[in-house]
Design a protein around this motif. Structure first.
Motif, PDB file in Angstrom:
ATOM      1  N   UNK A 150       0.681   9.819  -3.022  1.00  0.00           N
ATOM      2  CA  UNK A 150       0.449   9.721  -4.292  1.00  0.00           C
ATOM      3  C   UNK A 150       1.609   9.386  -4.891  1.00  0.00           C
ATOM      4  N   UNK A 151       2.771   9.094  -4.114  1.00  0.00           N
ATOM      5  CA  UNK A 151       4.136   9.033  -4.684  1.00  0.00           C
ATOM      6  C   UNK A 151       4.586   7.421  -4.165  1.00  0.00           C
ATOM      7  N   UNK A 152       5.557   7.539  -5.392  1.00  0.00           N
ATOM      8  CA  UNK A 152       6.092   5.205  -4.891  1.00  0.00           C
ATOM      9  C   UNK A 152       6.741   5.580  -3.864  1.00  0.00           C
ATOM     10  N   UNK A 153       6.381   4.790  -2.844  1.00  0.00           N
ATOM     11  CA  UNK A 153       8.183   5.346  -1.740  1.00  0.00           C
ATOM     12  C   UNK A 153       8.412   3.608  -1.487  1.00  0.00           C
ATOM     13  N   UNK A 154       8.381   2.923  -2.221  1.00  0.00           N
ATOM     14  CA  UNK A 154       9.009   1.041  -2.497  1.00  0.00           C
ATOM     15  C   UNK A 154       9.049   0.847  -3.625  1.00  0.00           C
ATOM     16  N   UNK A 155       8.916  -0.084  -4.043  1.00  0.00           N
ATOM     17  CA  UNK A 155       9.479  -1.035  -5.268  1.00  0.00           C
ATOM     18  C   UNK A 155      10.158  -2.263  -4.276  1.00  0.00           C
ATOM     19  N   UNK A 156       9.134  -3.416  -4.898  1.00  0.00           N
ATOM     20  CA  UNK A 156       9.556  -4.865  -4.374  1.00  0.00           C
ATOM     21  C   UNK A 156       9.678  -5.793  -6.084  1.00  0.00           C
ATOM     22  N   UNK A 157      10.924  -6.481  -6.114  1.00  0.00           N
ATOM     23  CA  UNK A 157      10.989  -6.887  -7.915  1.00  0.00           C
ATOM     24  C   UNK A 157      11.599  -8.456  -7.228  1.00  0.00           C
ATOM     25  N   UNK A 158      12.608  -8.497  -5.993  1.00  0.00           N
ATOM     26  CA  UNK A 158      12.756  -9.401  -6.037  1.00  0.00           C
ATOM     27  C   UNK A 158      11.928 -10.514  -4.255  1.00  0.00           C
ATOM     28  N   UNK A 159      12.422 -11.867  -4.555  1.00  0.00           N
ATOM     29  CA  UNK A 159      12.322 -12.206  -3.205  1.00  0.00           C
ATOM     30  C   UNK A 159      10.954 -12.653  -2.869  1.00  0.00           C
ATOM     31  N   UNK A 160      11.079 -13.008  -1.668  1.00  0.00           N
ATOM     32  CA  UNK A 160       8.819 -13.307  -1.451  1.00  0.00           C
ATOM     33  C   UNK A 160       8.434 -12.233  -0.635  1.00  0.00           C
ATOM     34  N   UNK A 161       6.520 -11.634  -1.901  1.00  0.00           N
ATOM     35  CA  UNK A 161       6.376 -10.058  -1.272  1.00  0.00           C
ATOM     36  C   UNK A 161       5.103 -10.898  -0.855  1.00  0.00           C
ATOM     37  N   UNK A 162       4.311 -10.436   0.346  1.00  0.00           N
ATOM     38  CA  UNK A 162       3.008 -11.466   0.897  1.00  0.00           C
ATOM     39  C   UNK A 162       2.399 -10.790   1.457  1.00  0.00           C
ATOM     40  N   UNK A 163       0.756 -10.107   0.438  1.00  0.00           N
ATOM     41  CA  UNK A 163      -0.081  -9.634   1.875  1.00  0.00           C
ATOM     42  C   UNK A 163      -0.787  -9.893   1.839  1.00  0.00           C
ATOM     43  N   UNK A 164      -0.909  -9.440   3.525  1.00  0.00           N
ATOM     44  CA  UNK A 164      -1.955  -9.854   4.570  1.00  0.00           C
ATOM     45  C   UNK A 164      -3.669  -9.486   3.801  1.00  0.00           C
ATOM     46  N   UNK A 165      -5.276  -9.831   4.323  1.00  0.00           N
ATOM     47  CA  UNK A 165      -5.796  -8.964   4.975  1.00  0.00           C
ATOM     48  C   UNK A 165      -7.448  -9.840   3.669  1.00  0.00           C
ATOM     49  N   UNK A 166      -8.808  -8.660   4.855  1.00  0.00           N
ATOM     50  CA  UNK A 166      -9.720  -9.806   3.831  1.00  0.00           C
ATOM     51  C   UNK A 166     -10.693  -8.214   2.593  1.00  0.00           C
ATOM     52  N   UNK A 167      -9.138  -7.385   3.223  1.00  0.00           N
ATOM     53  CA  UNK A 167     -10.307  -5.887   2.481  1.00  0.00           C
ATOM     54  C   UNK A 167     -10.070  -6.082   1.043  1.00  0.00           C
ATOM     55  N   UNK A 168      -9.543  -4.851   0.719  1.00  0.00           N
ATOM     56  CA  UNK A 168      -9.447  -5.125  -0.595  1.00  0.00           C
ATOM     57  C   UNK A 168      -8.228  -5.213  -1.413  1.00  0.00           C
ATOM     58  N   UNK A 169      -7.064  -5.188  -0.160  1.00  0.00           N
ATOM     59  CA  UNK A 169      -6.064  -5.581   0.265  1.00  0.00           C
ATOM     60  C   UNK A 169      -5.181  -6.775  -1.958  1.00  0.00           C
ATOM     61  N   UNK A 170      -7.014  -7.418  -1.442  1.00  0.00           N
ATOM     62  CA  UNK A 170      -6.319  -9.203  -2.542  1.00  0.00           C
ATOM     63  C   UNK A 170      -6.088  -8.484  -4.007  1.00  0.00           C
ATOM     64  N   UNK A 171      -7.322  -7.222  -3.896  1.00  0.00           N
ATOM     65  CA  UNK A 171      -7.165  -6.461  -5.717  1.00  0.00           C
ATOM     66  C   UNK A 171      -6.050  -5.319  -6.136  1.00  0.00           C
ATOM     67  N   UNK A 172      -5.766  -5.335  -5.171  1.00  0.00           N
ATOM     68  CA  UNK A 172      -4.584  -4.222  -4.993  1.00  0.00           C
ATOM     69  C   UNK A 172      -2.888  -5.225  -5.354  1.00  0.00           C
ATOM     70  N   UNK A 173      -3.103  -6.146  -4.484  1.00  0.00           N
ATOM     71  CA  UNK A 173      -1.455  -7.005  -4.869  1.00  0.00           C
ATOM     72  C   UNK A 173      -1.989  -7.890  -6.325  1.00  0.00           C
ATOM     73  N   UNK A 174      -2.513  -7.855  -6.307  1.00  0.00           N
ATOM     74  CA  UNK A 174      -3.294  -8.350  -7.868  1.00  0.00           C
ATOM     75  C   UNK A 174      -3.293  -7.116  -9.133  1.00  0.00           C
ATOM     76  N   UNK A 175      -2.856  -6.262  -9.167  1.00  0.00           N
ATOM     77  CA  UNK A 175      -2.376  -5.809  -9.574  1.00  0.00           C
ATOM     78  C   UNK A 175      -4.452  -4.957 -10.570  1.00  0.00           C
ATOM     79  N   UNK A 176      -5.480  -5.175  -9.734  1.00  0.00           N
ATOM     80  CA  UNK A 176      -6.689  -5.556 -10.640  1.00  0.00           C
ATOM     81  C   UNK A 176      -7.344  -3.984 -10.102  1.00  0.00           C
ATOM     82  N   UNK A 177      -6.559  -3.122  -8.767  1.00  0.00           N
ATOM     83  CA  UNK A 177      -7.516  -1.997  -8.001  1.00  0.00           C
ATOM     84  C   UNK A 177      -7.332  -0.929  -8.657  1.00  0.00           C
TER      85      UNK A 177
END
Length: 438
Positions: A411-438
């Motif tokens: 329930x806590x934020x343990x890291x934030x990425x606001x620069x550079x290249x961030x990539x999410x891999x996976x075939x589950x619901x990660x696609x919704x999480x990384x798009x901010x749609x979860x």
């Protein structure tokens, strides 16, 4: 016109068949466990009555029921259809009647088949398409024209590609997977590919694949290491493009980064040539390809921070995408590459654990989310121990807000990425999480 009901209509493969049959003049309905973007699209744009979750009444009054591979005989709709004597077909069985009258250009392989299918659909502009992914060119996994030509992504996971009636068969590569279906019998697995290719009148293969090279079948053979030359990676408005030359056919340009992108495009080009397309048309139409959703899919393209969503869920796929990411990182002059990985299935994670450990080489920080079970029973896997060589964060979820990727644990934020290249891999619901749609 028939009334056709689909059990598991929210899946990418079954939804494609539903849309295809709707466009062929049939009335469609379907059910799934939960409401999704796919089920909403079907209800809104394809006049489909959607039942969430499964319910026996959903099959009342239909002529045929088609069900996904995940559906078991104890499913209430399956049982009710059987009681009522409604024709019941698995997706695999249904392909015979759906594709039996068509001129099918089928693309199979362990990796790259969605990309190659979408490229082939771009190159043959007025072809129907049934793809296991969303082509960004036409914003769907299906495209319809009033003709007989169908580009079809052929699935080996349950041998359903043997029911696809291929006129042209393209195979990108062959690597044993889905072995639980094949009873862990490699000979049976390879025989399925052999049978698939033998069904086609025209065959195009990657002849540097060990298995494909061993086949004594008349085929158009691509030898990537010598047939594809002068590969160059360039940015076009911040987006990745690959330029290459193929045999004596001249230069081509295609969306995406990597030698594998040039390979997939080359197979599609050779297939289209065999179908009679003109080389200059092929060169131009290939530029219409815009990538596919969830494959090196740039979901945020800012000067200081780029976020990419990628469906890669097998070490081979992740490794080639990691190479493309390093190239992209260099061209964008980013200093960091951070990766978020949601393992897909306990069985796949265990069977390929060493490959997964190695494929993230070069990442600055690796975030591992809980394994996406995909219906499997939970197994205890020590991912923290296995990945100890990395700068590692074990987390529960991620989201993206205001251009910042946030990583959560308990329930806590343990890291934030606001620069550079961030990539999410996976075939589950990660696609919704990384798009901010979860």
């Amino acid at each position: 016109m028939k009334k056709i009901h689909f059990i598991g209509i929210g899946g990418i493969g079954l939804s494609a068949l539903a849309k295809f049959l709707f466009n062929d003049g049939h009335k469609i309905s379907g059910s799934d466990i939960k409401q999704t973007e796919i089920t909403n699209d079907l209800a809104t744009n394809f006049d489909a009555k959607i039942t969430i979750p499964h319910h026996a009444d959903a099959v009342e009054g239909v002529d045929r029921v088609i069900y996904s591979a995940a559906v078991r005989p104890n499913n209430p709709e399956y049982q009710r259809a059987k009681e009522l004597g409604i024709e019941l077909l698995s997706r695999k069985e249904a392909l015979k009647s759906i594709l039996g009258e068509k001129e099918v250009y089928a693309v199979g392989g362990a990796h790259g088949k969605s990309t190659t299918s979408a490229m082939l659909a771009s190159i043959i502009p007025e072809s129907n398409a049934l793809i296991g992914a969303i082509s960004k060119e036409f914003g769907s996994n299906v495209r319809n024209y009033p003709n007989n030509k169908v580009v079809f992504e052929a699935d080996e996971s349950d041998e359903s590609f043997l029911n696809s009636n291929p006129y042209l068969a393209i195979v990108t590569n062959v690597e044993p997977e889905h072995m639980e279906y094949y009873g862990y019998d490699e000979e049976r697995f390879y025989a399925a590919y052999r049978n698939f290719l033998s069904l086609a009148q025209i065959r195009v293969i990657n002849a540097e694949d060990t298995f494909l090279a061993s086949l004594e079948m008349e085929s158009i053979k691509l030898y990537p290491s010598k047939d594809i030359t002068n590969i160059e990676f360039v940015l076009v408005e911040g987006e990745p493009h690959t330029k290459f030359e193929l045999l004596d056919l001249g230069a081509f340009e295609v969306f995406g980064f990597g030698n594998h992108i040039a390979l997939d495009a080359s197979l599609a080009i050779l297939g289209a040539l065999e179908l009679g397309e003109k080389i200059e048309d092929i060169r131009e139409n290939l530029l219409h390809y815009k990538g596919i959703k969830k494959r090196f899919d740039i979901v945020q393209n800012q000067e200081e921070c780029v976020v990419i969503d990628d469906y890669g869920h097998h070490p081979t796929e992740i490794k080639v995408t990691m190479e493309s990411l390093q190239t992209y990182k260099g061209l964008r002059q980013f200093s960091r590459l951070n990766v978020i990985w949601q393992p897909h299935k306990y069985s796949r994670t265990m069977d390929n654990l060493q490959g997964f450990v190695e494929c993230f080489e070069g990442v600055d920080e690796l975030v591992i989310l809980p394994i996406w079970a995909a219906g499997e029973l939970e197994v205890d896997i020590d991912l923290k121990g296995a990945f100890s060589r990395y700068k590692l964060l074990m987390a529960d979820s991620v989201t993206k807000e205001d251009g910042i990727v946030k990583v959560f644990k308990d329930g806590h934020i343990i890291q934030e990425y606001s620069d550079g290249l961030v990539t999410a891999f996976g075939a589950g619901d990660i696609t919704y999480q990384i798009r901010g749609e979860a």
